[in-house]
Enzyme design. Structure first.
Site, PDB file in Angstrom:
ATOM      1  N   ASP A  20       0.839  -1.207   0.000  1.00 43.00           N
ATOM      2  CA  ASP A  20       0.000   0.000   0.000  1.00 43.00           C
ATOM      3  C   ASP A  20       0.873   1.256   0.000  1.00 43.00           C
ATOM      4  OD1 ASP A  20      -2.440   1.635   0.331  1.00 43.00           O
ATOM      5  OD2 ASP A  20      -1.454   2.134   2.207  1.00 43.00           O
ATOM      6  N   SER A  64      -6.707  -0.065   0.081  1.00 43.83           N
ATOM      7  CA  SER A  64      -5.656   0.681   0.768  1.00 43.83           C
ATOM      8  C   SER A  64      -6.018   0.855   2.248  1.00 43.83           C
ATOM      9  CB  SER A  64      -5.498   2.042   0.066  1.00 43.83           C
ATOM     10  OG  SER A  64      -4.758   2.934   0.841  1.00 43.83           O
ATOM     11  N   LYS A 106      -4.539  -1.736   5.694  1.00 43.19           N
ATOM     12  CA  LYS A 106      -3.810  -1.155   6.834  1.00 43.19           C
ATOM     13  C   LYS A 106      -4.565  -1.393   8.139  1.00 43.19           C
ATOM     14  CE  LYS A 106      -3.543   2.709   4.645  1.00 43.19           C
ATOM     15  NZ  LYS A 106      -3.311   3.857   3.804  1.00 43.19           N
TER      16      LYS A 106
HETATM   17  N1  URA Z   1      -6.611   6.892   2.678  1.00 39.64           N
HETATM   18  C1  URA Z   1      -5.879   5.788   2.467  1.00 39.64           C
HETATM   19  O1  URA Z   1      -5.248   5.276   3.381  1.00 39.64           O
HETATM   20  N2  URA Z   1      -5.855   5.269   1.236  1.00 39.64           N
HETATM   21  C2  URA Z   1      -6.535   5.786   0.195  1.00 39.64           C
HETATM   22  O2  URA Z   1      -6.478   5.263  -0.894  1.00 39.64           O
HETATM   23  C3  URA Z   1      -7.296   6.941   0.432  1.00 39.64           C
HETATM   24  C4  URA Z   1      -7.317   7.470   1.692  1.00 39.64           C
END
Ligand code: URA
Length: 440
Positions: free
Chosen positions: A165, A187, A191
Site C-alpha cells: 500500500d 488501501s 492497513k
Molecule cells: N486513505 C488511504 O489510506 N488510502 C486511500 O487510498 C485513500 C485514503
C-alpha cells in the site's frame, strides 16, 4: 514469487476489461512490495483498474494481498476488544484525539494507526505532534505495551505494515489514480486489518471538504469496506457523514488539539461531540461494551463528565512521551505570534448559509499549516479558531473566526479565502444532518 505470466499480461487483461484472478492479484501486490513489479507497470495497471474497476471479489483479493505483503500485528494475547475507527478525512476532524481515550475509558482497547495530512485535509499524526515530545513513531513492542497499560495508542503506519500500500499509494498520488473506490477500499482496509483489530468503525465523509464529493460515491465506498470486513470476519460499521463545513470551530494543529482537550473537559462544540459520541458508541457496541446506542451514549457522557476520558488522554500523552501539562496550559503548545479576527462586513445581516470546508482547508495551507507534498514541513501553530457555524446569526462586525498566524503576509490570502468560504442568507437556512446513514 514465481509466476508463469508477466506484468504486461495482467495489465493487458485489466486494460481490456478482464477480471483478474487471485494469483494475478497476489503477483501484483507482492511484486510491488518486493520491487519485481516495476513502478511503471504498476502505474499502468493502476490506471487500468481506475477505468475498468474491480469486482467485489477482486477488491477482496487485492485487500488480502496488500495485507499479507507485510506484518500483521497479533494482539490476541492482550485482553479486551480491540476496536479502531478510521475517517476518510476532512477539515477540522479531530475526532480521533477525543475518541481513542474516550473508548479506552469505557473499556475498549484502541490500536490506532493514523496518517498525516495532505492537501487541504488534516492528519491525526500531525495534530498529535503539536504536543511537545509526543512520539508517533513507536516500535510494535512499545505500541503493544501502551495498548495494554493505557488502552489506547496512536501511532503512524510502520514500514512493515502493508508495504504494498505504501508504494501503491505514492504511485497513485502522482498518477491521477487516487479517486478509485476499489483502490481506496483495499488501501484503507489492508492497513486497518494489519493493526490486529477485532472490529472497525468507519467515518466515510462526503461533501466539499471530503475526498468523496457525492453521497452516492461515499455510499459505494462504505459498502465496499463493510463487505471487506465481512469477508475477513471482522465486523465493520460505517457512518456516512457530511463534510461541507469544518467539524467543530477549530482547524489547524494547536487549535485542534485545544478543541479536542476542551471536548474531553465537557466543553466541546455540538457537532463535534455528536459525531464523536456516534462513532465511539458504535465502537462500544461492536466491542461488546454496550448493548445499544442509547446505553453507549450514557457511558460515553459519563466518561466525559467524570474525567476518566481526560485521564486516559493524559496517560496516553505520558506513555508516548508527550508533555501532559498541555491539558492545563495550552501555551505549552506551539503558539502563533499573531491573532487576527475576521469580522462580517457592515452590510451583513441574517444567518450563515455556508462555511466551505475546502476553502477553509486552503486558508490553513495559505497560513503554512498544510502540506502540498508529503515531504513539506508544516507550522503547527497556525490555524483557525472560533469559527462561526452554518445557521448562526450574523450582523455587521460579527466575528467569523480568529486566524492564528506567524507572518502578516500570510493573512491576506487566508482572510480572502475565509471571506469567500463564509456566505450569508437573510433567513435561517435548513440544517442538513451531520450523520446521514449507517452501513453495516
Ligand atoms: N486513505 C488511504 O489510506 N488510502 C486511500 O487510498 C485513500 C485514503
Amino acid at each position: 514469487m514465481s509466476a508463469t505470466f508477466f506484468p504486461q499480461d495482467i495489465i493487458i487483461k485489466k486494460r481490456d476489461g478482464g477480471v483478474l484472478s487471485k494469483v494475478e492479484i497476489d503477483f501484483f501486490a507482492h511484486g510491488v512490495a518486493e520491487g519485481t513489479f516495476k513502478s511503471y507497470q504498476a502505474s499502468a495497471l493502476l490506471m487500468a483498474i481506475f477505468w475498468r474497476g474491480m469486482t467485489p471479489q477482486e477488491t477482496a483479493w487485492l485487500t488480502d494481498a496488500m495485507l499479507h505483503s507485510g506484518e500483521i500485528i497479533d494482539l490476541r494475547d492482550i485482553p479486551g476488544a480491540k476496536v479502531d475507527k478510521h475517517s476518510t478525512g476532512g477539515v477540522g476532524d479531530k475526532v480521533s484525539l477525543i475518541l481513542a481515550p474516550l473508548a479506552a475509558a469505557c473499556g475498549l482497547k484502541v490500536p490506532m494507526m493514523s496518517g498525516r495530512g495532505l492537501g487541504h485535509t488534516g492528519g491525526t499524526l500531525d495534530k498529535l505532534e503539536a504536543i511537545p515530545g509526543f512520539r508517533v513513531t513507536l516500535s510494535v513492542a512499545e505500541f503493544r505495551a501502551i495498548l495494554q497499560q493505557v488502552g489506547a495508542a496512536m501511532i503512524g503506519q510502520t514500514p512493515q505494515i502493508a508495504p504494498a500500500d505504501r508504494k501503491l499509494y505514492s504511485l497513485r498520488d502522482v498518477t491521477g489514480t487516487v479517486e478509485c473506490i476499489p483502490l481506496i477500499c483495499a488501501s484503507i482496509m489492508s492497513k486497518k486489518l494489519a493493526e490486529g483489530i477485532d472490529s472497525l468503525v468507519l467515518d466515510v465523509k462526503f461533501g466539499r471538504g471530503a475526498f468523496m464529493k457525492s453521497k452516492e460515491r461515499a455510499l459505494e465506498l462504505a459498502r465496499a469496506m463493510v463487505a471487506i470486513g465481512q469477508v475477513s470476519g471482522k465486523p465493520v460499521r460505517a457512518l456516512l457523514t457530511t463534510m461541507n463545513q469544518p467539524l467543530g470551530r477549530a482547524a489547524g494543529h494547536t487549535t485542534e488539539v485545544i478543541e479536542a482537550i476542551e471536548c474531553l473537559k465537557g466543553r466541546g462544540p455540538a457537532d463535534l461531540m455528536e459525531l464523536t459520541y456516534a462513532l465511539t458508541g458504535h465502537m462500544l457496541i461492536l466491542g461488546g461494551a454496550a448493548k445499544d446506542e442509547a446505553s453507549a451514549r450514557r457511558q460515553l457522557e459519563a466518561a466525559i463528565a467524570n474525567g476518566s476520558a481526560l485521564e486516559k488522554f493524559r496517560q496516553m500523552c505520558v506513555a508516548q512521551g508527550g508533555d501532559p501539562r498541555v491539558i492545563d496550559d495550552y501555551k505549552i503548545l506551539p503558539t502563533a505570534k499573531l491573532f487576527t479576527e475576521v469580522r462580517a462586513p457592515a452590510d451583513a445581516k441574517g444567518f450563515v448559509s455556508e462555511v466551505d470546508a475546502l476553502k477553509c482547508g486552503h486558508a490553513i495551507m495559505a497560513l503554512g499549516g498544510g502540506r502540498a507534498a508529503v515531504t513539506d514541513q508544516i507550522d503547527h501553530a497556525v490555524g483557525i479558531a472560533d469559527l462561526i457555524k452554518i445557521g448562526e446569526p450574523v450582523g455587521a462586525g460579527t466575528r467569523l473566526c480568529t486566524l492564528h498566524l506567524n507572518d502578516h503576509a500570510q493573512s491576506f490570502r487566508a482572510e480572502a479565502l475565509i471571506r469567500d468560504a463564509i456566505q450569508f442568507t437573510p433567513t435561517a437556512p435548513t440544517l442538513e444532518p451531520l450523520i446521514q446513514d449507517l452501513i453495516q
